[in-house]
Design an enzyme around this catalytic site. Structure first.
Site, PDB file in Angstrom:
ATOM      1  N   ARG A 256       8.483  -2.824   8.046  1.00 24.94           N
ATOM      2  CA  ARG A 256       8.718  -2.641   9.596  1.00 24.94           C
ATOM      3  C   ARG A 256       9.368  -3.801  10.209  1.00 24.94           C
ATOM      4  O   ARG A 256       9.081  -4.920  10.057  1.00 24.94           O
ATOM      5  CB  ARG A 256       7.402  -2.567  10.196  1.00 24.94           C
ATOM      6  CG  ARG A 256       6.554  -1.366   9.899  1.00 24.94           C
ATOM      7  CD  ARG A 256       5.109  -1.050  10.468  1.00 24.94           C
ATOM      8  NE  ARG A 256       4.180  -1.938   9.734  1.00 24.94           N
ATOM      9  CZ  ARG A 256       2.822  -1.609   9.916  1.00 24.94           C
ATOM     10  NH1 ARG A 256       2.396  -1.147  10.999  1.00 24.94           N
ATOM     11  NH2 ARG A 256       2.179  -2.407   9.121  1.00 24.94           N
TER      12      ARG A 256
ATOM     13  N   GLY B 213      10.651 -10.690  11.206  1.00 27.40           N
ATOM     14  CA  GLY B 213      10.468  -9.287  11.226  1.00 27.40           C
ATOM     15  C   GLY B 213       9.280  -9.093  11.169  1.00 27.40           C
ATOM     16  O   GLY B 213       8.143  -9.987  11.392  1.00 27.40           O
TER      17      GLY B 213
ATOM     18  N   LYS C 230      -3.893   9.408   2.117  1.00 31.83           N
ATOM     19  CA  LYS C 230      -4.192   7.715   1.855  1.00 31.83           C
ATOM     20  C   LYS C 230      -5.564   7.767   1.561  1.00 31.83           C
ATOM     21  O   LYS C 230      -5.924   7.105   0.516  1.00 31.83           O
ATOM     22  CB  LYS C 230      -4.109   7.201   3.285  1.00 31.83           C
ATOM     23  CG  LYS C 230      -4.042   5.939   3.238  1.00 31.83           C
ATOM     24  CD  LYS C 230      -3.993   5.037   4.622  1.00 31.83           C
ATOM     25  CE  LYS C 230      -2.604   4.565   5.050  1.00 31.83           C
ATOM     26  NZ  LYS C 230      -2.224   4.011   6.353  1.00 31.83           N
TER      27      LYS C 230
ATOM     28  N   LYS D 135       6.893  -6.708  17.830  1.00 32.34           N
ATOM     29  CA  LYS D 135       6.239  -6.049  18.707  1.00 32.34           C
ATOM     30  C   LYS D 135       5.351  -6.836  19.639  1.00 32.34           C
ATOM     31  O   LYS D 135       5.176  -6.328  20.859  1.00 32.34           O
ATOM     32  CB  LYS D 135       5.733  -4.886  18.120  1.00 32.34           C
ATOM     33  CG  LYS D 135       4.255  -5.310  17.650  1.00 32.34           C
ATOM     34  CD  LYS D 135       3.384  -4.044  16.942  1.00 32.34           C
ATOM     35  CE  LYS D 135       2.203  -4.265  16.532  1.00 32.34           C
ATOM     36  NZ  LYS D 135       1.233  -4.949  17.314  1.00 32.34           N
TER      37      LYS D 135
ATOM     38  N   THR E 267      -4.325  -5.614  17.695  1.00 35.25           N
ATOM     39  CA  THR E 267      -3.584  -6.492  18.507  1.00 35.25           C
ATOM     40  C   THR E 267      -3.383  -5.736  19.791  1.00 35.25           C
ATOM     41  O   THR E 267      -2.552  -4.695  19.776  1.00 35.25           O
ATOM     42  CB  THR E 267      -2.536  -6.904  18.030  1.00 35.25           C
ATOM     43  OG1 THR E 267      -2.843  -7.799  16.759  1.00 35.25           O
ATOM     44  CG2 THR E 267      -1.882  -8.107  18.999  1.00 35.25           C
TER      45      THR E 267
ATOM     46  N   PHE F 152      -5.997 -12.177  12.166  1.00 38.90           N
ATOM     47  CA  PHE F 152      -4.830 -13.244  12.005  1.00 38.90           C
ATOM     48  C   PHE F 152      -4.278 -13.176  10.439  1.00 38.90           C
ATOM     49  O   PHE F 152      -3.555 -14.027   9.927  1.00 38.90           O
ATOM     50  CB  PHE F 152      -5.427 -14.668  12.442  1.00 38.90           C
ATOM     51  CG  PHE F 152      -5.573 -14.657  13.753  1.00 38.90           C
ATOM     52  CD1 PHE F 152      -4.668 -14.912  14.701  1.00 38.90           C
ATOM     53  CD2 PHE F 152      -7.205 -14.713  13.997  1.00 38.90           C
ATOM     54  CE1 PHE F 152      -5.049 -14.948  15.983  1.00 38.90           C
ATOM     55  CE2 PHE F 152      -7.518 -14.766  15.555  1.00 38.90           C
ATOM     56  CZ  PHE F 152      -6.518 -14.853  16.374  1.00 38.90           C
ATOM     57  N   LEU F 153      -4.761 -12.217   9.725  1.00 40.25           N
ATOM     58  CA  LEU F 153      -4.515 -12.305   8.356  1.00 40.25           C
ATOM     59  C   LEU F 153      -2.861 -12.016   8.357  1.00 40.25           C
ATOM     60  O   LEU F 153      -2.153 -11.349   8.989  1.00 40.25           O
ATOM     61  CB  LEU F 153      -4.945 -11.057   7.526  1.00 40.25           C
ATOM     62  CG  LEU F 153      -4.804  -9.486   7.923  1.00 40.25           C
ATOM     63  CD1 LEU F 153      -3.471  -9.001   7.471  1.00 40.25           C
ATOM     64  CD2 LEU F 153      -6.074  -8.931   7.399  1.00 40.25           C
TER      65      LEU F 153
ATOM     66  N   THR G 135      -0.595  -0.347  16.838  1.00 40.27           N
ATOM     67  CA  THR G 135      -0.478  -0.569  18.013  1.00 40.27           C
ATOM     68  C   THR G 135       1.023  -0.951  18.319  1.00 40.27           C
ATOM     69  O   THR G 135       1.508  -1.830  18.683  1.00 40.27           O
ATOM     70  CB  THR G 135      -1.214  -1.700  18.979  1.00 40.27           C
ATOM     71  OG1 THR G 135      -1.025  -2.937  18.226  1.00 40.27           O
ATOM     72  CG2 THR G 135      -2.707  -1.454  19.227  1.00 40.27           C
TER      73      THR G 135
ATOM     74  N   CYS H 117       4.284  -7.295  13.196  1.00 39.10           N
ATOM     75  CA  CYS H 117       3.652  -8.365  14.533  1.00 39.10           C
ATOM     76  C   CYS H 117       4.360  -8.851  15.369  1.00 39.10           C
ATOM     77  O   CYS H 117       4.424  -8.380  16.628  1.00 39.10           O
ATOM     78  CB  CYS H 117       2.460  -9.074  13.833  1.00 39.10           C
ATOM     79  SG  CYS H 117       1.175  -7.981  12.979  1.00 39.10           S
TER      80      CYS H 117
HETATM   81  P1  NAD Z   1      -1.032   0.513   9.791  1.00 37.11           P
HETATM   82  O1  NAD Z   1      -0.181   1.301  10.564  1.00 37.11           O
HETATM   83  O2  NAD Z   1      -0.821  -0.209   8.692  1.00 37.11           O
HETATM   84  O3  NAD Z   1      -2.661   1.092   9.847  1.00 37.11           O
HETATM   85  C1  NAD Z   1      -3.006   1.981  11.004  1.00 37.11           C
HETATM   86  C2  NAD Z   1      -3.872   3.164  10.337  1.00 37.11           C
HETATM   87  O4  NAD Z   1      -4.738   3.751  11.342  1.00 37.11           O
HETATM   88  C3  NAD Z   1      -2.983   4.036   9.971  1.00 37.11           C
HETATM   89  O5  NAD Z   1      -3.299   4.454   8.439  1.00 37.11           O
HETATM   90  C4  NAD Z   1      -3.305   5.427  10.737  1.00 37.11           C
HETATM   91  O6  NAD Z   1      -3.383   6.763   9.761  1.00 37.11           O
HETATM   92  C5  NAD Z   1      -4.480   5.132  11.152  1.00 37.11           C
HETATM   93  N1  NAD Z   1      -5.173   5.837  12.401  1.00 37.11           N
HETATM   94  C6  NAD Z   1      -4.536   5.928  13.675  1.00 37.11           C
HETATM   95  N2  NAD Z   1      -5.322   6.666  14.449  1.00 37.11           N
HETATM   96  C7  NAD Z   1      -6.227   6.892  13.941  1.00 37.11           C
HETATM   97  C8  NAD Z   1      -7.804   7.419  14.379  1.00 37.11           C
HETATM   98  N3  NAD Z   1      -7.934   8.047  15.424  1.00 37.11           N
HETATM   99  N4  NAD Z   1      -8.737   7.487  13.382  1.00 37.11           N
HETATM  100  C9  NAD Z   1      -8.451   6.924  12.024  1.00 37.11           C
HETATM  101  N5  NAD Z   1      -7.508   6.399  11.717  1.00 37.11           N
HETATM  102  C10 NAD Z   1      -6.322   6.264  12.528  1.00 37.11           C
HETATM  103  O7  NAD Z   1      -1.387  -0.810  11.072  1.00 37.11           O
HETATM  104  P2  NAD Z   1      -1.674  -2.424  10.811  1.00 37.11           P
HETATM  105  O8  NAD Z   1      -0.602  -2.990  10.247  1.00 37.11           O
HETATM  106  O9  NAD Z   1      -2.821  -2.405   9.624  1.00 37.11           O
HETATM  107  O10 NAD Z   1      -2.015  -2.763  12.090  1.00 37.11           O
HETATM  108  C11 NAD Z   1      -3.363  -2.483  12.669  1.00 37.11           C
HETATM  109  C12 NAD Z   1      -3.413  -3.429  13.948  1.00 37.11           C
HETATM  110  O11 NAD Z   1      -3.796  -4.658  13.610  1.00 37.11           O
HETATM  111  C13 NAD Z   1      -2.325  -3.660  14.726  1.00 37.11           C
HETATM  112  O12 NAD Z   1      -2.714  -3.696  16.001  1.00 37.11           O
HETATM  113  C14 NAD Z   1      -1.498  -4.826  14.257  1.00 37.11           C
HETATM  114  O13 NAD Z   1      -0.765  -5.383  15.496  1.00 37.11           O
HETATM  115  C15 NAD Z   1      -2.708  -5.677  14.201  1.00 37.11           C
HETATM  116  N6  NAD Z   1      -2.424  -6.655  13.114  1.00 37.11           N
HETATM  117  C16 NAD Z   1      -1.607  -6.529  12.024  1.00 37.11           C
HETATM  118  C17 NAD Z   1      -1.527  -7.486  11.016  1.00 37.11           C
HETATM  119  C18 NAD Z   1      -0.507  -7.172  10.015  1.00 37.11           C
HETATM  120  O14 NAD Z   1      -0.244  -8.078   9.237  1.00 37.11           O
HETATM  121  N7  NAD Z   1      -0.173  -5.902   9.503  1.00 37.11           N
HETATM  122  C19 NAD Z   1      -2.147  -8.580  11.007  1.00 37.11           C
HETATM  123  C20 NAD Z   1      -2.751  -8.715  12.253  1.00 37.11           C
HETATM  124  C21 NAD Z   1      -2.988  -7.824  13.281  1.00 37.11           C
END
Ligand code: NAD
Length: 434
Positions: free
Chosen positions: A332, A261, A35, A267, A123, A153-154, A86, A264
Site C-alpha cells: 500500500r 509509504g 482469509k 493516508k 486509526t 502503534f505496531l 480506514t 499508515c
Molecule cells: P487491513 O486492510 O489489513 O484489514 C482490515 C480487515 O477488515 C480486512 O481483512 C477486511 O476484510 C476486514 N473488514 C472490513 N469490514 C469488516 C466488517 N464489517 N466486519 C469484519 N471484517 C471487516 O487493515 P489494517 O492494516 O489491519 O488496518 C486496520 C486499521 O488499523 C486502520 O485504521 C489502520 O490505519 C490502523 N493501523 C494499521 C497499522 C498497520 O501497520 N497496518 C498500524 C497501526 C494502525
C-alpha cells in the site's frame, strides 16, 4: 476475558493473536471468507515475522478462533475491538473512509449482550468514537456499553514484538467501568510496567495522528536535508548520525530514502490535514511533509533517469524490493507504485525481485516482470535500483551481480552500500544525500 476482534487484517490479526497469547479467549472476525478459512488452518495471509508460530500455538491451545460470524463472537465478548481498514476515501479528497468502521458498529450493535466495551483500534478521525457510540445507541437503545479509543502503534515487520512490548498503551475512556476493563485486558503488560495513558476519547484519537505525522515529519525532514547534502557535498548518513546522537532528536526515522509509504503515514497525514481544515486550523508543517514526500518520489525518478541516461526507451531496469519497507509484503502506497509507472511510461522495461511482496506487486504492477531470484532479475539490466532495505539486499554478491548486468549502474535508494567500495568494484554508483 472474552474478546472479539472485528477485522482480521494486519492489525486485527496481530492484536487478536497477541491478546490470545496474553491469555484471553479471542474470536477474530472478518467478512473475507477465504482469509478466515485459511486462518482456521493456521495459514497466514500476510508476511509478518513471528506471527505464524503464535497463531498456530493459540489455535492449538483453543484460545484463538477465526470466524465470519460476528453475532456469537460479539454476544460472548466482554470487549469488542474494531480493527477494520480506514483507507483514504475513493473521492481522492484525503478524508478517511469510515464506512467500514460504521458498518462494524452497526453489526456489533445488534448482538450486544450484557455490559460490553467497544474499542476503536482503527486509526480514525477525531470524533469517530463518539459517532460509533451514537450509531450503537440509536440502533440498540437498550444496550449497556461504553466506547473506548485504543489506537494501535505496531509497525509492520515488527508487529508481534511491538504489540507485546509496546512503548505505551493509550486508552481514551470516559467511564471508570470501561477503563477498568481496558486495564484488565492489558494487565499482563501493565505488570511489566508498560506505560498506560488514560485520556478522553478525542485525545486518544489525536495521539495516533500526531504520532504518525511526527514520524512522517522526521522522514521528510531528513529527505530534504539529503537533497541539500547532495548540493553542498555533505553526507546525509553522517549528518543523521550526528544529529541523531542528540537524545533530544533521537536516531530513529532519520534514514534518507525514496519517501515514506505504507498503509499508515500517507493516508493518516492526508486525513489529519482534512481534520485541520474542517476545524479552521492550519497545519503548515504537515502540509509541507506531504508535499516533500511526493517531491521525493519524483526526485527518485529523475535520479534513476540521470543514472541511465536521458534515453530510457528500451532500457531494462531491475528493481530490488517493491514493498514500502523491509519485512512486510504490504504494497500500500509503496514508492514503487509511483516510481515504476513513471519509468515504464518513459519506455523502460522493469524487472524486479521482492522476497515477500511479489504476489501483491504482480496485481498492482502487471507491466513488470518479477523474478524469484535477485540475480536473475538483474540479468542483462542497464541499471539496478535498490528500493527496499531488505537485509538480503545489503549482503549481495556484488561482483556476481555486476557480471550479470549489461551496464554496471547501481542506484541505491536506501544507502546500504559504501560509495567508495562500489566504485572500486566498478559500479557507477548513486545514492541519496551522499
Ligand atoms: P487491513 O486492510 O489489513 O484489514 C482490515 C480487515 O477488515 C480486512 O481483512 C477486511 O476484510 C476486514 N473488514 C472490513 N469490514 C469488516 C466488517 N464489517 N466486519 C469484519 N471484517 C471487516 O487493515 P489494517 O492494516 O489491519 O488496518 C486496520 C486499521 O488499523 C486502520 O485504521 C489502520 O490505519 C490502523 N493501523 C494499521 C497499522 C498497520 O501497520 N497496518 C498500524 C497501526 C494502525
Amino acid at each position: 476475558m472474552n474478546l472479539a476482534i472485528i477485522g482480521t487484517g494486519y492489525v486485527g490479526l496481530v492484536s487478536g493473536t497477541c491478546f490470545a497469547e496474553l491469555g484471553h479467549r479471542v474470536h477474530c472476525v472478518d467478512t473475507d471468507e477465504s482469509k478466515i478459512s485459511a486462518l482456521k488452518k493456521a495459514q497466514i495471509p500476510i508476511y509478518e515475522p513471528g506471527l505464524h508460530e503464535l497463531v498456530e500455538k493459540n489455535l492449538h491451545d483453543g484460545r484463538l478462533e477465526f470466524t465470519t460470524e460476528s453475532g456469537s463472537a460479539v454476544q460472548d465478548a466482554d470487549a469488542v475491538f474494531i480493527a477494520v481498514g480506514t483507507p483514504s476515501s475513493r473521492r481522492g479528497d484525503g478524508y478517511a473512509d469510515l464506512s467500514y468502521v460504521y458498518q462494524a458498529a452497526e453489526d456489533i450493535s445488534k448482538n450486544l449482550n450484557g455490559y460490553t466495551v467497544i474499542v476503536d483500534k482503527s486509526t480514525v478521525p477525531i470524533g469517530t468514537a463518539r459517532n460509533v457510540c451514537r450509531i450503537i445507541r440509536e440502533s440498540n437503545p437498550g444496550a449497556d456499553f461504553d466506547v473506548v479509543s485504543n489506537p494501535e502503534f505496531l509497525r509492520e515487520g515488527a508487529a508481534v514484538n511491538d504489540f507485546l512490548k509496546p512503548d505505551r498503551i493509550i486508552v481514551g475512556a470516559e467511564t471508570q467501568r470501561a477503563a477498568d476493563v481496558m486495564e484488565a485486558i492489558y494487565k499482563p503488560l501493565l505488570l511489566e510496567q508498560r506505560p498506560f495513558l488514560l485520556t478522553n476519547l478525542e485525545t486518544a484519537e489525536m495521539v495516533k495522528y500526531a504520532a504518525n505525522a511526527f514520524l512522517a515529519t522526521k522522514i521528510s525532514f531528513i529527505n530534504e536535508i539529503a537533497n541539500l547534502c547532495e548540493a553542498v557535498g555533505a553526507n546525509v548518513v553522517d549528518v543523521a548520525k550526528g544529529i541523531g546522537l542528540d537524545t533530544r532528536i533521537g536516531k530513529a526515522f532519520l534514514q534518507a530514502g525514496p519517501g515514506y509509504g505504507g498503509s499508515c503515514f500517507p493516508k493518516d497525514t492526508r486525513a489529519l490535514l482534512r481534520i485541520a481544515q474542517e476545524n479552521g486550523c492550519a497545519l503548515r508543517i504537515v502540509e509541507a511533509v506531504v508535499e516533500v514526500n511526493e517531491a521525493q518520489k519524483a526526485r527518485m525518478v529523475n535520479k534513476i533517469r540521470n543514472a541511465i541516461g536521458p534515453d530510457t526507451i528500451g532500457k531494462t531496469i531491475c528493481f530490488l524490493g517493491l514493498s514500502y519497507k523491509q519485512e512486510t509484503d504490504d504494497m500500500r502506497e509503496s514508492p514503487a507504485l509511483t516510481i515504476i509507472p513513471r519509468l515504464t511510461e518513459m519506455g523502460a522495461k522493469i524487472n524486479a525481485h521482492d522476497p515477500a511482496a511479489a504476489k501483491s506487486a504482480k496485481e498492482l504492477l502487471p507491466e513488470i516482470t518479477i523474478f524469484d531470484n535477485e540475480y536473475e532479475a538483474a540479468c542483462g539490466a542497464d541499471a539496478v535500483v535498490l528500493l527496499t532495505e531488505w537485509n538480503q539486499y545489503g549482503t549481495l554478491d556484488l561482483r556476481k551481480l555486476k557480471s550479470m548486468m549489461k551496464t554496471p549502474v547501481f542506484v541505491d535508494l536506501r544507502n546500504l552500500y559504501d560509495p567508495k567500495k562500489m566504485k572500486e568494484i566498478g559500479f557507477e554508483y548513486y545514492s541519496v544525500g551522499r
